[in-house]
Design an enzyme around this catalytic site. Structure first.
Site, PDB file in Angstrom:
ATOM      1  N   LYS A  52       6.602  10.087  24.717  1.00  0.00           N
ATOM      2  CA  LYS A  52       7.059   9.734  23.197  1.00  0.00           C
ATOM      3  C   LYS A  52       6.323   8.420  22.997  1.00  0.00           C
ATOM      4  CE  LYS A  52      11.351  11.689  24.336  1.00  0.00           C
ATOM      5  NZ  LYS A  52      12.833  11.727  24.817  1.00  0.00           N
ATOM      6  N   GLN A  96      17.375   7.402  26.439  1.00  0.00           N
ATOM      7  CA  GLN A  96      17.062   8.256  27.037  1.00  0.00           C
ATOM      8  C   GLN A  96      18.061   8.697  28.192  1.00  0.00           C
ATOM      9  OE1 GLN A  96      14.335  10.188  26.496  1.00  0.00           O
ATOM     10  NE2 GLN A  96      14.394  11.588  28.343  1.00  0.00           N
ATOM     11  N   ASP A 119      17.951  10.710  17.628  1.00  0.00           N
ATOM     12  CA  ASP A 119      18.398  11.786  18.574  1.00  0.00           C
ATOM     13  C   ASP A 119      19.257  12.793  17.782  1.00  0.00           C
ATOM     14  OD1 ASP A 119      17.125  12.125  20.913  1.00  0.00           O
ATOM     15  OD2 ASP A 119      18.271  10.456  21.742  1.00  0.00           O
TER      16      ASP A 119
HETATM   17  N1  GUN Z   1      16.795  13.549  27.938  1.00  0.00           N
HETATM   18  C1  GUN Z   1      16.258  14.726  27.813  1.00  0.00           C
HETATM   19  N2  GUN Z   1      15.912  14.966  26.631  1.00  0.00           N
HETATM   20  C2  GUN Z   1      16.414  14.331  25.759  1.00  0.00           C
HETATM   21  C3  GUN Z   1      16.445  13.721  24.493  1.00  0.00           C
HETATM   22  O1  GUN Z   1      16.098  14.606  23.227  1.00  0.00           O
HETATM   23  N3  GUN Z   1      16.882  12.519  23.924  1.00  0.00           N
HETATM   24  C4  GUN Z   1      17.280  11.678  24.898  1.00  0.00           C
HETATM   25  N4  GUN Z   1      17.699  10.619  24.315  1.00  0.00           N
HETATM   26  N5  GUN Z   1      17.507  11.870  26.140  1.00  0.00           N
HETATM   27  C5  GUN Z   1      16.708  13.301  26.662  1.00  0.00           C
END
Ligand code: GUN
Length: 294
Positions: A52, A96, A119
């Site tokens: 990311k 995350q 998110d």
């Molecule tokens: N962990 C796995 N997928 C995601 C996501 O889309 N966002 C976040 N914050 N954590 C994750």
């Protein structure tokens, strides 16, 4: 193969659109900023956040990553979020998952400002999605699946859709997106889950199946109607003694047998996966646009 939905190509189109929006913001003196917060050293989270960060930089989005030790208290994590909530240079905040067991995920997600919740996990944004209020942020993976369907010209209006799985991150928001009244929605949605009596009979009726329950290769060829559109959201690590690492990743769809019977199908990897980051960064551009408009 002709019936593949190429998530890599579609995500590149969305990235190109986001890059243009970022450039337009910068021309007005606004640098979109995105915060990543990672707690502990979960190896998958390290990889995901790394991807990311890299993509953000490619699109011109300024990002910072805060890595906190596994032992961080919930109160300290909430205080860190407070600081980013209050600082106007940051438009998006992503914490995350998974978080350590002593930290309550729902409390943390409800603490991120809804205006910075790229998110789409904050209760306000979940509620706006349910209400059909377009001012909120939608969870990235179901938003990405929606874009895959739209950009592959899959007919949604009146379609019978089966969503497999009722999780808060994919299944529930996916169903909410598709039941809305309006363009690119208007579906009849059935959500099947672990207590559903006859999963197969529901699946066999579907024009579109979205597998997001986290069971390796659950959806088999005998469960789908010929020509159905099949979207595989699953990421499951299974044992494989022939692999160097001893494991490999598989989806929720038994791809080899389902693909010849499907009308369209996502490969896995290369289907839904790349769309999640694309929607995250599109959400970040929008958070910055909305901050300017306020
Ligand atoms: N962990 C796995 N997928 C995601 C996501 O889309 N966002 C976040 N914050 N954590 C994750």
């Amino acid at each position: 193969m002709q019936n593949l939905i190429d998530g890599r190509t579609i995500s590149q189109q969305i990235h190109a659109e986001t890059a243009q929006r970022v450039a337009a913001l910068k021309a007005r003196g606004i640098a979109p900023g995105l915060v990543f917060i990672r707690v502990g050293e979960d190896p998958a989270s390290q990889v995901y956040v790394g991807m990311k960060e890299k993509k953000s930089a490619e699109l011109g989005i300024h990002s910072v990553t805060k890595v906190l030790p596994e032992t961080t208290s919930q109160a300290d994590l909430l205080r860190l979020i407070d600081g980013f909530n209050a600082d106007p240079q940051w438009h998006g905040i992503l914490v995350q998952a998974p978080l350590p067991k002593h930290i309550d995920q729902a409390t943390v997600y409800a603490h991120v400002s809804p205006a910075k919740d790229v998110d789409g996990f904050h209760p306000v944004n979940v509620g706006k999605l349910m209400l059909g209020d377009p001012t909120g942020f939608v969870s990235c993976t179901p938003a990405g699946v929606h874009e895959l369907l739209i950009r592959s010209q899959v007919r949604l209006d009146g379609a019978e859709v089966v969503v497999l799985g009722r999780g808060n991150i994919v299944g529930k928001p996916m169903a909410s997106i598709l039941i809305q009244k309006g363009r690119h929605a208007n579906c009849t949605v059935t959500v099947v889950h672990s207590a559903t009596r006859d999963v197969k009979s529901h699946c066999q009726r579907a024009d579109i199946l979205i597998a997001a329950m986290g069971v390796p290769e659950f959806l088999r060829a005998d469960m789908i109607k010929p020509g159905a559109v099949v979207i595989d959201v699953g990421v499951n690590r299974i044992k494989d003694s022939t692999a160097k690492s001893g494991t490999r990743l598989v989806g929720d769809v038994a791809f080899a047998e389902v693909q010849p019977k499907a009308g369209l199908i996502t490969p896995n990897p290369g289907g839904v996966g790349p769309m999640t980051i694309a929607m995250l960064l599109a959400n970040t551009a929008r958070a910055a646009e909305l901050a300017v408009a306020r």
